[in-house]
Motif scaffolding. Structure first.
Motif, PDB file in Angstrom:
ATOM      1  N   SER A  81      55.948  -7.687 -40.414  1.00 45.45           N
ATOM      2  CA  SER A  81      57.376  -7.548 -40.728  1.00 45.45           C
ATOM      3  C   SER A  81      57.615  -6.692 -41.968  1.00 45.45           C
ATOM      4  O   SER A  81      58.706  -6.167 -42.155  1.00 45.45           O
ATOM      5  N   LEU A  82      56.574  -6.548 -42.797  1.00 45.32           N
ATOM      6  CA  LEU A  82      56.668  -5.707 -43.992  1.00 45.32           C
ATOM      7  C   LEU A  82      56.164  -4.287 -43.747  1.00 45.32           C
ATOM      8  O   LEU A  82      56.139  -3.474 -44.664  1.00 45.32           O
ATOM      9  N   GLY A  83      55.725  -4.014 -42.530  1.00 50.94           N
ATOM     10  CA  GLY A  83      55.239  -2.678 -42.206  1.00 50.94           C
ATOM     11  C   GLY A  83      53.728  -2.526 -42.250  1.00 50.94           C
ATOM     12  O   GLY A  83      53.217  -1.414 -42.162  1.00 50.94           O
ATOM     13  N   PHE A  84      53.011  -3.631 -42.380  1.00 43.47           N
ATOM     14  CA  PHE A  84      51.554  -3.574 -42.352  1.00 43.47           C
ATOM     15  C   PHE A  84      51.089  -3.338 -40.921  1.00 43.47           C
ATOM     16  O   PHE A  84      51.702  -3.824 -39.976  1.00 43.47           O
ATOM     17  N   MET A  85      49.989  -2.629 -40.782  1.00 48.01           N
ATOM     18  CA  MET A  85      49.297  -2.507 -39.499  1.00 48.01           C
ATOM     19  C   MET A  85      48.257  -3.620 -39.472  1.00 48.01           C
ATOM     20  O   MET A  85      47.605  -3.877 -40.484  1.00 48.01           O
ATOM     21  N   VAL A  86      48.099  -4.282 -38.335  1.00 51.10           N
ATOM     22  CA  VAL A  86      47.180  -5.416 -38.224  1.00 51.10           C
ATOM     23  C   VAL A  86      46.081  -5.064 -37.235  1.00 51.10           C
ATOM     24  O   VAL A  86      46.367  -4.646 -36.112  1.00 51.10           O
ATOM     25  N   TYR A  87      44.838  -5.242 -37.690  1.00 53.19           N
ATOM     26  CA  TYR A  87      43.664  -4.910 -36.890  1.00 53.19           C
ATOM     27  C   TYR A  87      42.764  -6.134 -36.761  1.00 53.19           C
ATOM     28  O   TYR A  87      42.590  -6.881 -37.713  1.00 53.19           O
ATOM     29  N   SER A  88      42.157  -6.273 -35.607  1.00 54.95           N
ATOM     30  CA  SER A  88      41.203  -7.362 -35.407  1.00 54.95           C
ATOM     31  C   SER A  88      39.850  -6.949 -35.971  1.00 54.95           C
ATOM     32  O   SER A  88      39.379  -5.837 -35.754  1.00 54.95           O
ATOM     33  N   LEU A  89      39.233  -7.870 -36.725  1.00 58.94           N
ATOM     34  CA  LEU A  89      37.876  -7.662 -37.229  1.00 58.94           C
ATOM     35  C   LEU A  89      36.872  -8.440 -36.386  1.00 58.94           C
ATOM     36  O   LEU A  89      35.702  -8.539 -36.747  1.00 58.94           O
ATOM     37  N   GLY A  90      37.336  -9.011 -35.278  1.00 60.07           N
ATOM     38  CA  GLY A  90      36.474  -9.811 -34.428  1.00 60.07           C
ATOM     39  C   GLY A  90      36.516 -11.269 -34.846  1.00 60.07           C
ATOM     40  O   GLY A  90      37.279 -11.665 -35.732  1.00 60.07           O
ATOM     41  N   GLU A  91      35.682 -12.056 -34.204  1.00 57.95           N
ATOM     42  CA  GLU A  91      35.662 -13.490 -34.485  1.00 57.95           C
ATOM     43  C   GLU A  91      34.644 -13.812 -35.561  1.00 57.95           C
ATOM     44  O   GLU A  91      33.595 -13.178 -35.654  1.00 57.95           O
ATOM     45  N   ASN A  92      34.978 -14.827 -36.375  1.00 57.68           N
ATOM     46  CA  ASN A  92      34.023 -15.305 -37.365  1.00 57.68           C
ATOM     47  C   ASN A  92      33.041 -16.254 -36.679  1.00 57.68           C
ATOM     48  O   ASN A  92      33.086 -16.437 -35.464  1.00 57.68           O
TER      49      ASN A  92
ATOM     50  N   ILE B  78      36.953 -17.982 -34.615  1.00 63.98           N
ATOM     51  CA  ILE B  78      38.340 -17.691 -34.997  1.00 63.98           C
ATOM     52  C   ILE B  78      38.454 -16.202 -35.309  1.00 63.98           C
ATOM     53  O   ILE B  78      37.625 -15.643 -36.027  1.00 63.98           O
ATOM     54  N   GLU B  79      39.498 -15.563 -34.759  1.00 60.06           N
ATOM     55  CA  GLU B  79      39.685 -14.134 -34.978  1.00 60.06           C
ATOM     56  C   GLU B  79      40.119 -13.863 -36.415  1.00 60.06           C
ATOM     57  O   GLU B  79      41.040 -14.495 -36.943  1.00 60.06           O
ATOM     58  N   LEU B  80      39.458 -12.898 -37.045  1.00 58.66           N
ATOM     59  CA  LEU B  80      39.811 -12.461 -38.394  1.00 58.66           C
ATOM     60  C   LEU B  80      40.645 -11.201 -38.270  1.00 58.66           C
ATOM     61  O   LEU B  80      40.286 -10.276 -37.529  1.00 58.66           O
ATOM     62  N   LEU B  81      41.776 -11.155 -38.974  1.00 54.58           N
ATOM     63  CA  LEU B  81      42.706 -10.035 -38.904  1.00 54.58           C
ATOM     64  C   LEU B  81      42.790  -9.329 -40.250  1.00 54.58           C
ATOM     65  O   LEU B  81      42.867  -9.965 -41.295  1.00 54.58           O
TER      66      LEU B  81
ATOM     67  N   VAL C  68      47.705  -1.556 -49.551  1.00 56.35           N
ATOM     68  CA  VAL C  68      47.657  -2.991 -49.825  1.00 56.35           C
ATOM     69  C   VAL C  68      46.957  -3.592 -48.614  1.00 56.35           C
ATOM     70  O   VAL C  68      47.329  -3.310 -47.471  1.00 56.35           O
ATOM     71  N   ILE C  69      45.955  -4.413 -48.885  1.00 53.62           N
ATOM     72  CA  ILE C  69      45.122  -4.956 -47.812  1.00 53.62           C
ATOM     73  C   ILE C  69      45.053  -6.475 -47.950  1.00 53.62           C
ATOM     74  O   ILE C  69      44.909  -6.998 -49.061  1.00 53.62           O
ATOM     75  N   ALA C  70      45.162  -7.156 -46.830  1.00 52.24           N
ATOM     76  CA  ALA C  70      45.007  -8.618 -46.798  1.00 52.24           C
ATOM     77  C   ALA C  70      44.250  -8.975 -45.525  1.00 52.24           C
ATOM     78  O   ALA C  70      44.376  -8.292 -44.510  1.00 52.24           O
ATOM     79  N   GLU C  71      43.461 -10.031 -45.603  1.00 48.85           N
ATOM     80  CA  GLU C  71      42.785 -10.534 -44.414  1.00 48.85           C
ATOM     81  C   GLU C  71      43.228 -11.969 -44.174  1.00 48.85           C
ATOM     82  O   GLU C  71      43.441 -12.724 -45.121  1.00 48.85           O
ATOM     83  N   THR C  72      43.377 -12.309 -42.899  1.00 48.55           N
ATOM     84  CA  THR C  72      43.838 -13.644 -42.541  1.00 48.55           C
ATOM     85  C   THR C  72      43.270 -14.055 -41.187  1.00 48.55           C
ATOM     86  O   THR C  72      42.878 -13.198 -40.387  1.00 48.55           O
ATOM     87  N   GLU C  73      43.247 -15.342 -40.965  1.00 43.30           N
ATOM     88  CA  GLU C  73      42.888 -15.887 -39.650  1.00 43.30           C
ATOM     89  C   GLU C  73      44.131 -16.450 -38.969  1.00 43.30           C
ATOM     90  O   GLU C  73      44.063 -16.965 -37.868  1.00 43.30           O
ATOM     91  N   ASP C  74      45.258 -16.349 -39.624  1.00 41.07           N
ATOM     92  CA  ASP C  74      46.495 -16.980 -39.197  1.00 41.07           C
ATOM     93  C   ASP C  74      47.428 -15.941 -38.567  1.00 41.07           C
ATOM     94  O   ASP C  74      47.874 -15.008 -39.244  1.00 41.07           O
TER      95      ASP C  74
END
Length: 144
Positions: free
Chosen positions: A115-126, A130-133, A100-106
């Motif tokens: 908190s649900l067990g997702f790993m969060v990676y930085s995709l760099g700044e837009n 603003i950093e995209l995660l 399951v994949i989601a992208e966010t700036e928040d």
């Protein structure tokens, strides 16, 4: 329980929830609705409680067996009650994806996914600085 609400795209309740899930650009809600209308692969489900639509989740199931979350939102007065968590957990149970994949700036949203067990990676700044995660949940294969 999740219910297909794609046919209710023009309802005020869906419009309000989508407004919480998109960047605060006035045209983004209509753009999201147009995308759900045009793309048959995009799915839009809602979570109702006592007849009130309290949350929605829009996603696409990809050919590789993943679910890409496009939008997720809960009415502000119902946040913190487990609705977003419930929508994701129901997708995991019903759809049995590989990822399951989601992208966010928040960062708050990223903390929710963590908190649900997702790993969060930085995709760099837009382009706006603003950093995209990228938030990724890998489903463990069961040993049947």
């Amino acid at each position: 329980m999740l219910t297909d609400i794609k046919s209710r795209l023009d309802s005020p309740a869906v419009e309000e929830l989508l407004s919480y899930a998109v960047i605060s650009d006035p045209g983004e809600v209509e753009s999201a609705r147009a995308e759900y209308r045009a793309e048959t692969s995009l799915q839009l489900y809602g979570w109702e409680d006592e007849g009130l639509l309290v949350g929605l989740i829009g996603f696409e199931e990809t050919e590789d067996g993943s679910i890409d979350i496009r939008h997720i939102a809960v009415l502000p007065e119902n946040r913190g009650k487990g609705y977003a968590r419930g929508m994701i957990l129901e997708l995991l149970t019903d759809r049995n994806p590989r990822y399951v994949i989601a992208e966010t700036e928040d960062e708050t949203a990223a903390d929710f996914y963590r908190s649900l067990g997702f790993m969060v990676y930085s995709l760099g700044e837009n382009g706006s600085g603003i950093e995209l995660l990228r938030c990724v949940y890998e489903v463990e294969e069961s040993e049947d």
